[in-house]
Design a protein around this motif. Structure first.
Motif, mmCIF file in Angstrom:
data_model
loop_
_atom_site.group_PDB
_atom_site.id
_atom_site.type_symbol
_atom_site.label_atom_id
_atom_site.label_comp_id
_atom_site.label_asym_id
_atom_site.label_seq_id
_atom_site.Cartn_x
_atom_site.Cartn_y
_atom_site.Cartn_z
ATOM 1 N N ASP A 224 0.815 -1.316 0.267
ATOM 2 C CA ASP A 224 0.341 -0.257 0.252
ATOM 3 C C ASP A 224 0.819 1.557 0.251
ATOM 4 O OD1 ASP A 224 -1.847 2.431 0.465
ATOM 5 O OD2 ASP A 224 -2.774 0.729 2.477
ATOM 6 N N LEU A 225 1.546 1.661 -1.111
ATOM 7 C CA LEU A 225 2.388 2.792 -1.125
ATOM 8 C C LEU A 225 1.635 3.944 -0.347
ATOM 9 C CD1 LEU A 225 3.366 3.442 -4.867
ATOM 10 C CD2 LEU A 225 4.638 3.364 -2.827
ATOM 11 N N SER A 226 0.499 4.170 -0.284
ATOM 12 C CA SER A 226 -0.614 5.238 0.769
ATOM 13 C C SER A 226 -0.035 5.235 1.563
ATOM 14 C CB SER A 226 -1.844 5.361 0.122
ATOM 15 O OG SER A 226 -2.373 4.488 0.238
ATOM 16 N N LEU A 227 0.335 4.500 2.411
ATOM 17 C CA LEU A 227 0.431 4.206 3.680
ATOM 18 C C LEU A 227 2.232 4.135 3.568
ATOM 19 C CD1 LEU A 227 -0.602 2.331 6.328
ATOM 20 C CD2 LEU A 227 0.393 0.567 5.719
ATOM 21 N N VAL A 228 2.571 4.049 2.831
ATOM 22 C CA VAL A 228 4.110 3.819 3.451
ATOM 23 C C VAL A 228 4.137 5.718 3.225
ATOM 24 C CG1 VAL A 228 6.073 3.853 2.065
ATOM 25 C CG2 VAL A 228 4.391 1.803 2.943
ATOM 26 N N SER A 229 3.563 5.930 1.892
ATOM 27 C CA SER A 229 3.717 7.456 1.737
ATOM 28 C C SER A 229 3.998 8.725 3.225
ATOM 29 C CB SER A 229 2.788 8.235 0.684
ATOM 30 O OG SER A 229 1.148 8.212 1.118
ATOM 31 N N GLY A 230 2.671 8.665 4.637
ATOM 32 C CA GLY A 230 2.609 9.113 5.069
ATOM 33 C C GLY A 230 3.852 8.671 6.077
ATOM 34 N N VAL A 231 4.539 8.023 6.058
ATOM 35 C CA VAL A 231 5.035 7.562 7.544
ATOM 36 C C VAL A 231 7.051 7.330 7.186
ATOM 37 C CG1 VAL A 231 3.168 6.643 9.020
ATOM 38 C CG2 VAL A 231 4.946 5.223 7.215
ATOM 39 N N SER A 232 7.335 6.924 6.117
ATOM 40 C CA SER A 232 8.398 6.290 6.035
ATOM 41 C C SER A 232 9.431 7.730 4.945
ATOM 42 C CB SER A 232 8.187 5.416 4.750
ATOM 43 O OG SER A 232 7.818 5.702 3.316
ATOM 44 N N ASP A 233 10.932 7.440 5.594
ATOM 45 C CA ASP A 233 11.501 8.127 5.104
ATOM 46 C C ASP A 233 12.292 8.036 3.891
ATOM 47 O OD1 ASP A 233 11.765 10.333 8.006
ATOM 48 O OD2 ASP A 233 12.565 7.609 8.115
ATOM 49 N N ASN A 234 12.613 6.662 3.659
ATOM 50 C CA ASN A 234 12.504 5.735 2.024
ATOM 51 C C ASN A 234 11.703 5.107 1.958
ATOM 52 O OD1 ASN A 234 15.246 7.638 1.815
ATOM 53 N ND2 ASN A 234 15.473 6.868 3.490
ATOM 54 N N ILE A 235 11.983 5.101 -0.052
ATOM 55 C CA ILE A 235 10.843 3.890 -0.050
ATOM 56 C C ILE A 235 11.705 3.067 -1.437
ATOM 57 C CG2 ILE A 235 9.261 3.138 -2.083
ATOM 58 C CD1 ILE A 235 7.558 5.166 -0.578
ATOM 59 N N ILE A 236 11.631 2.260 -1.254
ATOM 60 C CA ILE A 236 12.124 0.627 -2.264
ATOM 61 C C ILE A 236 10.946 0.378 -3.142
ATOM 62 C CG2 ILE A 236 14.357 0.845 -1.359
ATOM 63 C CD1 ILE A 236 13.932 -1.880 -0.549
ATOM 64 N N VAL A 237 10.627 0.078 -4.167
ATOM 65 C CA VAL A 237 9.393 -0.779 -4.907
ATOM 66 C C VAL A 237 10.380 -1.634 -5.763
ATOM 67 C CG1 VAL A 237 8.269 -0.330 -6.713
ATOM 68 C CG2 VAL A 237 8.368 1.640 -5.372
ATOM 69 N N MET A 238 10.377 -2.774 -5.116
ATOM 70 C CA MET A 238 9.901 -4.383 -5.605
ATOM 71 C C MET A 238 8.998 -4.797 -6.331
ATOM 72 S SD MET A 238 11.701 -6.116 -2.321
ATOM 73 C CE MET A 238 12.623 -7.121 -3.400
ATOM 74 N N TYR A 239 10.512 -6.081 -7.168
ATOM 75 C CA TYR A 239 8.890 -5.905 -8.703
ATOM 76 C C TYR A 239 10.115 -7.275 -8.660
ATOM 77 C CZ TYR A 239 6.427 -7.356 -12.922
ATOM 78 O OH TYR A 239 5.390 -7.716 -13.150
ATOM 79 N N CYS A 240 9.421 -8.837 -8.560
ATOM 80 C CA CYS A 240 9.943 -9.690 -8.952
ATOM 81 C C CYS A 240 11.413 -10.254 -9.204
ATOM 82 C CB CYS A 240 9.851 -10.013 -10.608
ATOM 83 S SG CYS A 240 8.444 -10.513 -10.768
ATOM 84 N N GLY A 241 11.134 -10.097 -6.989
ATOM 85 C CA GLY A 241 12.318 -10.085 -6.413
ATOM 86 C C GLY A 241 13.374 -9.025 -6.633
ATOM 87 N N ARG A 242 13.581 -8.225 -7.491
ATOM 88 C CA ARG A 242 14.295 -6.793 -7.578
ATOM 89 C C ARG A 242 13.790 -5.828 -6.927
ATOM 90 N NH1 ARG A 242 15.666 -9.637 -13.517
ATOM 91 N NH2 ARG A 242 17.781 -10.457 -12.544
ATOM 92 N N VAL A 243 14.772 -4.536 -6.493
ATOM 93 C CA VAL A 243 14.393 -3.513 -6.532
ATOM 94 C C VAL A 243 14.832 -2.084 -8.626
ATOM 95 C CG1 VAL A 243 15.368 -1.050 -5.720
ATOM 96 C CG2 VAL A 243 15.557 -3.108 -4.050
ATOM 97 N N ILE A 244 13.434 -2.068 -8.088
ATOM 98 C CA ILE A 244 13.134 -1.580 -9.643
ATOM 99 C C ILE A 244 13.274 0.336 -9.273
ATOM 100 C CG2 ILE A 244 12.176 -2.942 -10.235
ATOM 101 C CD1 ILE A 244 9.400 -1.357 -9.877
#
Lengths: 334, 522, 321
Positions: A224-244
């Motif tokens: 849930d990106l919206s959940l993260v957006s409010g609290v986290s300092d950094n974000i990584i997005v993963m797809y199929c085992g990799r950070v994209i």
């Protein structure tokens, strides 16, 4: 591209994961659940790990604790925690870290607590193992923890069995357990997903406050990106085992570079702005046994070109601290 | 943890407070016998079941004792009766042994004999049919008893060997219940204990009036499972076992410390056929084919007895042509087994008008007798070869007699006869006397055999006081039955005993095998 | 709780009444006890006399009415064979059976549960596979054959242990007990092992299945994430959850062995209850058969009750109502 590792100072980071590879060796073949994931986390920071289910974000979390069950195995990489390599530690030493310096919050509060023991016993187990607290002391601390996570009349509820609590209450208990030893890192794996929407926000807020007041770091794993957006300092997005894609929350949310991130963001309903049909990422996640040689998002990508099919796009920095793994991201407006 | 230890100690103390340890007997002075079953009662007058008898024969004395020689023949020697005189056809005077005491100290007198005979007669367990010819017993004085029979009865003395005497005084003191707890007799051994299905212990009676027994203690253990019984003998836990299974005979015989003693047993396996009724329940197509003597002969000679004995019983049985066993009253030396001749059997069937044979129903028990299944199948196989199709009607063992006894469903059945007593008369009376003609006779005549000559001979045998006459009459019946093919005897069982080397033991052909005071351990 | 106990008690009475009635009907279909008890050449008069003595001369309905009245007065009748109260016969035999069954079940649990936990926790090791194959062998091995093999090896060949019987006993409150003397213990070993082997295998497989199921649960992973040691995870967190099916089967098997350990008792000439039942059926000793099966059904109801109570101890989610 600059080598990031060289510019870092070790002490600056609480956790530094480098090129982590966790594979599952099944009868049907090898599943590369985590395939070369790198990220790092400063003390007191909150890192959001975002992706669809099956993208390897939970496995990444469990890998940090070295809780990968057979047939899974950590194949390579480094996990540096407080300056020590966790992969070089013995199982005994890991037991002293788990639940003590690094604790974990599980996705489903309904199944994470042992049904045959009271809440008190389950909290005190952690206190005994890591804090050396026993008897009355442990009891008092357990009650205090329950109060801290917002459970009403904790003195009596501490003797309840898990089945006597609602889902939200159980998740509070789990949070209480994971905070019991004031860990330096909390890995929260979808902590609110299984709960009612009304409870979700409330609980997330409580968790955020507790982490901050404790001066702990947290890895918040969620789809849930919206959940993260409010609290986290950094974000990584993963797809199929990799950070994209990875970067600070602001830059990733406001300027998503990878078509997948864009898709994710567009699929979130917005309270403001014009009303339009929610975006949908077409197609399916590729079969984990038959990963395409090139970009794994290529089959679903609107920008896909020949090169995407043939060559995996390496992470490249598109602005300071914002990396993306796409041949075309940032080169075209979309 | 501490609490658990204390609790356990407390339990242990409680147990030992309530405990008393049983003294173990010395093994060398003890004879341990492995039997195939447990006693059903220790009341000598209540049963003639084999394993109860083996308490009876040791704890009690009969009026007359049978003593067997190595050849298996018996002689009657005085026991509690020292003399028996026949005053008339129906009146006998017994003189009793003086100075004999029961195990509890009561003196033995004529009252005890009268009391015991009366108890036999009142028995509801049917173990004492043999005393029914006795009309009354009367004490003439302390050591003289007068016995009156309903009719002249030649084998009273033979029956006296089965009449065991218990104390009247003791009974009056303790009653029926008490007698079942502790039997009191005059015999060579005293009853110590009977733990059901575990063991019976008897200790020597030091004050026995007769020759001092050599064995101090006898223990009988029911070891029903064949393999267990043999193992117990081979491992030296028991000294003597009854019925060594056929497959283990060689093993026991070759054992370093064990040997086998085998004698032909009292049972003769036979087939009874309905040779009398015009219509018979087991044959559907009209007239009873067994009315024709040629059919019966064909039946009798179609069976290869030697082959059955070899293949089903490993050679441990004896072919025979009559129910009485050698030595029993009624046995005819000259009668041999029907010869095996399938060609002649086929010829006879053709002559009788059954060129293609016929089919009939044959009632057979399931596991009532040793190997009864394989044996009856083998017999049916031989019959089929000459064209007689025997349809086996397998009946569970515990319903078998109820099924065949009325005779209304039975054309032919498979059975065993026992002449361990030494006289076939009683058996003939039950099995071959015309049904419903005379009270007490023909009750088990399941094939409705009826032959006026046989009835007459049996009447005569039962109304003579002369043993020689009785024997002659019974032998006559045996011959008629042989000629009539009313019964097709197959074979006589062998009774193999396994024993440790050095045990002096003579097997006997009756239901009182373990007369311990005749035995000796080296 | 009290309400629950009362409810179960009433249930028990109903079960026993039904069992008694059914058994009564069935034993009437067995052979005529008089014919079976008396020698084959017994005359009709003798048979009639015996039937009258056993109370079999009235109609089945009359017999049933009398039976019910007697049972209400606590009298289950006298054995036709032994002429003693049927219940007394059964209770005489009970200590012997309980001794081997308790020992067997104890051995079984002592070995099966740790092995089951091990096999469930490490399903892919060579040891686990061997244990599992061996357990299959134990389950399919006929008791009869196994008992005889034990006797041949340990009694006849090696001469270490006695083949049969109870050995020296100590009498405690009227019960004959073997386990309090060394000789008695030696006599106990082989029959107890024979009984234990199949139980052991069954319980091992149940424990294993339960463990494998439980170990997949989130709370196990959560326990590991808390830093609980592998041993404590298995025995502290997993086992208790895996025990429910084991307890159920354990209880039923216990009851089953107490009343139907016939084969083992026969092989080892162990004077227990199971043999009494078979012997009684063979000779149609009706009062004993009826009393026995009534007792058996009562035992099962009681065991079920105990198992239910144990459930609540093991799993707080189960509520007795």
């Amino acid at each position: 591209m600059t080598n990031i590792r060289e510019v870092r100072k070790e002490s600056e980071f609480l956790l530094d994961v480098r090129e982590l590879k966790t594979y599952f060796h099944t009868f049907k073949g090898v599943v590369k659940a985590v395939d070369g994931v790198s990220f790092s986390l400063k003390r007191g920071d909150i890192l959001g790990v975002v992706g669809e289910s099956g993208c390897g974000k939970s496995v990444t979390g469990f890998s940090v604790l070295r809780l990968i069950d057979s047939p899974g195995r950590i194949e390579g990489g480094e996990i540096i925690f407080e300056g020590d390599s966790l992969l070089k530690k013995s199982e005994r030493e890991m037991e002293k870290i788990r639940g003590n310096k690094i604790s974990m919050i599980f996705q489903d509060p309904m199944t994470s607590l042992n049904p045959v023991y009271t809440i008190k016993k389950q909290i005190c187990e952690t206190l005994e193992l890591h804090g050396g607290l026993r008897g009355k002391e442990a009891h008092n601390r357990a009650v205090e923890l329950l109060r801290l996570v917002g459970i009403p009349s904790p003195e009596s509820r501490v003797n309840y069995y898990p089945h006597q609590f609602s889902g939200g209450m159980r998740q509070r208990v789990i949070i209480a357990i994971s905070l019991a030893t004031s860990p330096s890192l909390i890995i929260a794996d979808e902590p609110t997903t299984a709960l009612d929407v009304t409870v979700q926000a409330q609980l997330m807020k409580r968790l955020y406050q507790l982490v901050k007041s404790n001066n702990s770091s947290m890895i918040l794993i969620t789809h849930d990106l919206s959940l993260v957006s409010g609290v986290s300092d950094n974000i990584i997005v993963m797809y199929c085992g990799r950070v994209i894609e990875k970067g600070s929350s602001e830059s990733v949310i406001s300027m998503p570079a990878h078509p997948y991130t864009v898709g994710l963001l567009e699929s979130i309903p917005k309270m403001t702005g014009e009303r339009k049909m929610l975006h949908q990422i077409s197609g399916m996640v590729p079969n984990p046994f038959e990963m395409p040689p090139g970009c794994s998002f290529y089959p679903r990508c609107e920008l896909g070109q020949k090169i995407c099919e043939a060559e995996y796009p390496r992470l490249r920095e598109i602005e300071e601290g914002h990396y993306v793994s796409c041949h075309f991201a940032g080169r075209r407006n979309f | 943890m501490k609490r658990i230890v204390i609790l356990m100690l407390a339990v242990a103390m409680l147990i030992f407070c309530g405990a008393s340890v049983m003294a173990a007997p010395t093994r060398a002075e003890t004879l341990v016998i492995g039997t195939t079953g447990d006693a059903t009662t220790i009341d000598p007058h209540a049963s003639n079941a084999m394993w109860s008898n083996n308490i009876t024969i040791n704890v009690f004395d009969p009026l007359v004792r049978k003593v067997f020689d190595k050849a298996g023949k018996f002689t009657l020697v005085p026991s509690l009766a020292t003399k028996w005189e026949q005053k008339s056809d129906t009146i006998w005077i017994l003189t009793l042994r003086e100075g004999v005491k029961f195990h509890n100290g009561d003196p033995f007198t004529a009252d005890d004999v009268v009391f015991s005979i009366k108890r036999y007669k009142d028995s509801t367990t049917g173990g004492a049919g043999f005393v029914q010819p006795i009309a009354s017993a009367l004490a003439l004085d302390t050591y003289k008893v007068q016995i009156r029979t309903h009719a002249p009865y030649a084998i009273l003395v033979l029956d006296m060997a089965d009449i065991y005497i218990s104390s009247k005084k003791h009974f009056e003191k303790v009653g029926e219940e008490g007698i079942l707890k502790r039997p009191v007799g005059t015999g060579p051994y005293k009853f110590v204990e009977w733990i059901k299905e575990d063991h019976i212990t008897l200790d020597v009676n030091e004050k026995y009036w007769g020759a001092k027994p050599k064995i101090k203690r006898a223990i009988m253990r029911p070891l029903k499972n064949d393999a267990t019984r043999v193992a117990a003998l081979l491992s030296g836990e028991v000294d003597l076992i009854y019925n060594v299974p056929v497959r283990d005979i060689d093993r026991v015989a070759r054992g370093a410390n064990t040997e086998v003693k085998a004698i032909p047993g009292p049972d003769v396996m036979h087939i009874n056929i309905d040779v009398t009724r015009q219509r018979t329940p087991g044959y559907k197509n009209g007239k009873n084919p067994f009315l024709d003597p040629r059919v019966r002969e064909a039946f009798a000679i179609a069976i290869d007895r030697d082959s059955i004995i070899r293949n089903v019983y490993g050679g441990h049985a004896y072919p025979t042509g009559q129910l009485p066993i050698p030595g029993a009253y009624g046995y005819v030396e000259s009668i041999k087994p029907y010869p095996y001749n399938p060609e002649k059997a086929r010829q006879l069937l053709k002559e009788a008008g059954y060129p293609n044979g016929f089919e009939f129903v044959w009632d057979v028990p399931q596991q009532r007798y040793f190997n009864d299944g394989p044996c009856s199948q083998a017999i049916a196989g031989f019959l089929a070869k000459v064209g007689i199709k025997a349809k086996l009607n397998m009946i569970p063992s515990n319903q078998y007699l109820s099924y065949i006894n009325p005779g209304d469903k039975t054309t032919a059945f498979y059975g065993a006869s026992g002449t361990g007593k030494g006289d076939i008369g009683y058996w003939y009376n039950r099995m071959f006397y015309t049904r419903d003609k005379k009270e007490g006779a023909g009750g088990s005549n399941r094939t409705h055999y009826s032959n006026p000559t046989v009835d007459k001979l049996l009447d005569e045998a039962d109304s003579t006081a002369d043993v020689k006459v009785r024997k002659a009459k019974l032998e006559e019946v045996t011959k008629i039955l042989y000629q009539d093919y009313a019964i097709i005897p197959i074979y006589q069982y062998e009774e193999p005993y396994g024993l440790v080397k050095g045990l002096d033991f003579t097997p006997r052909v009756d239901a009182f095998i373990f007369d311990v005071h005749t035995m000796q351990k080296k | 709780m009290l309400f629950y106990v009362i409810k179960r008690f009433i249930q028990m009475i109903i079960v026993i009444a039904i069992v008694a009635t059914i058994v009564f009907i069935f034993v009437n279909m067995l052979g005529d006890p008089a014919v079976l008890l008396l020698p084959p050449e017994a005359s009709p008069e003798e048979l009639a006399k015996a039937r009258a003595a056993m109370g079999l001369d009235s109609s089945p309905w009359e017999q049933y009415k009398l039976f019910v009245v007697n049972v209400i007065h606590g009298d289950l009748g006298n054995s036709f064979v032994f002429r003693e109260p049927a219940m007394k016969l059964i209770f005489e035999r009970m200590p012997a059976t309980l001794e081997i069954v308790v020992l067997a079940m104890f051995i079984a649990a002592l070995i099966a549960i740790p092995l089951g936990v091990y096999v469930g926790a490490h399903p892919n090791t060579f040891a686990s596979r061997s244990i599992l194959s061996l357990s299959l062998l134990c389950i399919s091995m006929p008791t009869f054959w196994f008992g005889i093999v034990l006797i041949l090896v340990f009694s006849v060949q090696l001469g270490w242990l006695p083949s049969s019987g109870r050995g020296d006993v100590v009498i405690v409150w009227g019960m004959r007990l073997s386990f309090l003397t060394w000789d008695g213990i030696k006599h106990l070993i082989l029959p107890a092992i024979t009984l234990a082997v199949q139980q052991l295998a069954t319980q091992l497989r149940l424990t294993r299945a339960g463990m494998m199921e439980v170990l997949r649960q989130d709370y196990i992973k959560f326990a590991k994430a808390k830093g609980v040691s592998p041993h404590d995870v298995l025995y502290g967190h997993a086992l208790k959850n895996a025990l429910i099916p084991v307890i159920t089967v354990y209880g039923l098997e216990f009851g089953g062995l107490v009343v139907f350990a016939t084969i083992t008792e026969t092989i080892f000439a162990w004077p227990g209850m199971g043999k009494l039942l078979i012997d009684s059926i063979n000779i149609s000793d009706r009062p004993v058969i009826i009393a026995y099966l009534m007792l058996a059904s009562m035992l099962f109801v009681v065991i079920n009750f105990i198992v239910d109570i144990l459930y609540t101890v093991v799993d707080p989610r189960i509520d007795l109502r």
